[in-house]
Design an enzyme around this catalytic site. Structure first.
Site, PDB file in Angstrom:
ATOM      1  N   CYS A 147      -7.608  -5.278   2.522  1.00  0.00           N
ATOM      2  CA  CYS A 147      -6.709  -4.120   2.473  1.00  0.00           C
ATOM      3  C   CYS A 147      -5.334  -4.583   2.003  1.00  0.00           C
ATOM      4  O   CYS A 147      -5.178  -4.898   0.834  1.00  0.00           O
ATOM      5  CB  CYS A 147      -6.660  -3.415   3.816  1.00  0.00           C
ATOM      6  N   SER A 148      -4.358  -4.618   2.874  1.00  0.00           N
ATOM      7  CA  SER A 148      -3.006  -4.981   2.436  1.00  0.00           C
ATOM      8  C   SER A 148      -2.229  -5.660   3.558  1.00  0.00           C
ATOM      9  O   SER A 148      -1.015  -5.485   3.659  1.00  0.00           O
ATOM     10  CB  SER A 148      -2.262  -3.731   1.965  1.00  0.00           C
ATOM     11  N   CYS A 149      -2.908  -6.432   4.407  1.00  0.00           N
ATOM     12  CA  CYS A 149      -2.226  -7.110   5.509  1.00  0.00           C
ATOM     13  C   CYS A 149      -1.118  -8.007   4.945  1.00  0.00           C
ATOM     14  O   CYS A 149      -1.332  -8.736   3.979  1.00  0.00           O
ATOM     15  CB  CYS A 149      -3.218  -7.936   6.318  1.00  0.00           C
ATOM     16  N   CYS A 175      -4.665 -10.209   0.654  1.00  0.00           N
ATOM     17  CA  CYS A 175      -5.510  -9.603   1.683  1.00  0.00           C
ATOM     18  C   CYS A 175      -6.650  -8.966   0.923  1.00  0.00           C
ATOM     19  O   CYS A 175      -6.464  -7.944   0.255  1.00  0.00           O
ATOM     20  CB  CYS A 175      -4.760  -8.553   2.495  1.00  0.00           C
TER      21      CYS A 175
HETATM   22 CO   LIG Z   1      -5.703  -6.395   5.344  1.00  0.00          CO
END
Ligand SMILES: [Co+2]
Length: 191
Positions: free
Chosen positions: A95-97, A92
């Site tokens: 971000c951190s999906c 991602c």
């Molecule tokens: Co994300």
């Protein structure tokens, strides 16, 4: 960070916006019930059952839900299968999906700036650092997760696994192999 989180929780509780007991249930769920073991069962079933494999590639959200794995951050799933010609890897960049229902919460490195930028710029180098060396003829495809779509990599089924049960197959499916930064374990290899 700990203090800040505790202060926020106190304020939100006092204002009646959150229920600490509900928070405890959520945290316990993600620490003990939801994790990469779920994704491993999905992959093992796909390896063992060609009909399920096809369904997973066509409609991953429904196929995964049929095993009971649903919920936040897993509403729109896409499964991609590794082959000799093509290796899939997930990042991602924003971000951190991450697909929580099948993989749990993301590892720290997945959220780090170096992984997020380098996975798209030099995926082969990043894979090498994870100990994954692919033939030059294998194309690497990098998928960028978003708030809309989460990806599950179906790693290649290792050789020598013909007689194994789904449960035994699931033991070979590592978290990283479902992100694409690892390969499935060979039978008999150390966990
Ligand atoms: Co994300």
């Amino acid at each position: 960070m700990d203090l800040r989180v505790r202060a926020l929780e106190t304020v939100l509780t006092e204002k009646g916006y959150i229920d600490p007991a509900a928070l405890d249930v959520l945290i316990d769920t993600y620490q003990t019930k939801i994790g990469p073991r779920n994704g491993a069962r999905v992959v093992a079933k796909a390896w063992a059952d060609p009909t399920f494999h096809d369904w997973l590639l066509k409609d991953a959200t429904a196929a995964i839900a049929s095993l009971g794995y649903t919920g936040r951050q897993g509403e729109h799933m896409v499964a991609v299968a590794n082959t000799d010609d093509e290796h899939h890897m997930v990042v991602c960049t924003l971000c951190s999906c991450y697909p929580w229902p099948v993989l749990g919460l993301p590892p720290t490195w997945y959220k780090s700036a170096p992984y997020r930028s380098r996975a798209v710029k030099e995926p082969r180098g990043v894979l090498a650092e994870f100990g994954v060396e692919l033939p030059a003829s294998t194309r690497i495809r990098v998928w960028d997760s978003t708030a809309e779509v989460r990806y599950l990599v179906i790693p290649q089924r290792p050789d020598g696994t013909d007689g194994l049960s789904e449960e035994q197959l699931a033991d070979l499916v590592t978290r990283d192999s479902m992100i694409g930064t690892g390969l499935a374990r060979k039978p008999g290899a150390a966990p």
